[in-house]
Design a protein around this motif. Structure first.
Motif, mmCIF file in Angstrom:
data_model
loop_
_atom_site.group_PDB
_atom_site.id
_atom_site.type_symbol
_atom_site.label_atom_id
_atom_site.label_comp_id
_atom_site.label_asym_id
_atom_site.label_seq_id
_atom_site.Cartn_x
_atom_site.Cartn_y
_atom_site.Cartn_z
ATOM 1 N N TRP A 122 -9.354 9.264 -5.115
ATOM 2 C CA TRP A 122 -9.039 8.716 -3.794
ATOM 3 C C TRP A 122 -8.343 9.823 -3.016
ATOM 4 C CZ3 TRP A 122 -9.871 5.582 -7.739
ATOM 5 C CH2 TRP A 122 -10.194 4.237 -7.542
ATOM 6 N N HIS A 135 -8.453 6.457 1.314
ATOM 7 C CA HIS A 135 -7.389 5.468 1.529
ATOM 8 C C HIS A 135 -6.742 5.658 2.896
ATOM 9 C CE1 HIS A 135 -4.218 2.655 0.549
ATOM 10 N NE2 HIS A 135 -3.354 3.549 0.990
ATOM 11 N N SER A 175 -10.254 2.106 1.438
ATOM 12 C CA SER A 175 -9.060 1.426 0.950
ATOM 13 C C SER A 175 -7.981 1.433 2.030
ATOM 14 C CB SER A 175 -8.578 2.172 -0.295
ATOM 15 O OG SER A 175 -7.329 1.712 -0.720
ATOM 16 N N MET A 196 -11.090 -2.236 -0.353
ATOM 17 C CA MET A 196 -9.995 -2.262 -1.308
ATOM 18 C C MET A 196 -8.653 -2.212 -0.610
ATOM 19 S SD MET A 196 -9.338 0.689 -4.085
ATOM 20 C CE MET A 196 -7.626 1.072 -3.893
ATOM 21 N N CYS A 238 -8.041 -5.531 -4.928
ATOM 22 C CA CYS A 238 -6.626 -5.193 -4.714
ATOM 23 C C CYS A 238 -5.979 -4.602 -5.962
ATOM 24 C CB CYS A 238 -5.852 -6.435 -4.297
ATOM 25 S SG CYS A 238 -6.390 -7.125 -2.729
#
Length: 181
Positions: A57, A78, A98, A117, A151
């Protein structure tokens, strides 16, 4: 999705980061390069992760983050709260998207954008933010259960909290200190 999302510590050297990556288990762990996402050696770091089979990520800090994430072929991008607040549409990133979720408004924004996410935090007290209000498991459950977001519970949780986190609606747990060896 891995059961653990390890967040790379920011207070270590590049050599320590690379050595730590070698100790991660690609079968159950992913790596979020939060503070390392803009590092000059990010391509070297991601290359080592890819070689090891680790899902990576990166943190989005602006529009250029999507271009970098695509070029590096990372698993996920993210969006921290301040960046999430500026989004008007789903980012043009083919991997997992995310978002940082701390309340209903940020959760609903992530859902409305069609993100994949969320890192839901802070679930429990953490030494990183002493005295900061926490969600607790019941409020974290409100943010996690019944949403289309995969999550992760973050903040004061440990690898041993995986079963509890799943009971409250998470797919996994995330953290720094308890996860980084």
């Amino acid at each position: 999705m891995p059961e653990q999302l390890v967040i790379a510590p920011e207070d270590i050297s590049l050599h320590e980061l690379l050595a730590g990556i070698d100790r991660l288990d690609a079968g159950r762990q992913g790596l979020y390069l939060r503070q390392w996402s803009d590092h000059a050696e990010v391509s070297t770091i991601v290359g080592l992760c890819n070689k090891k089979g680790l899902k990576v990520w990166l943190r989005a800090s602006g529009p250029q983050s999507e271009v970098i994430a695509k070029a590096l072929g990372v698993f996920a991008l993210h969006f921290p709260g301040r960046v999430l607040a500026q989004l008007d549409e789903r980012p043009a990133f083919d991997g997992i998207t995310s978002a940082a979720v701390h309340d209903l408004a940020s959760r609903d924004k992530a859902v409305s954008l069609g993100l994949d996410m969320a890192l839901v935090s802070p679930v429990l007290p953490t030494p990183t933010h002493p005295g900061k209000p926490v969600l607790g498991w019941p409020q974290a459950e409100v943010l996690m259960k019944g949403t289309p977001l995969a999550c992760y519970a973050l903040g004061g949780v440990m690898p041993g909290d995986l079963v509890s986190a799943r009971d409250y609606g998470a797919v996994g747990v995330a953290g720094i200190r308890a996860f980084w060896r």
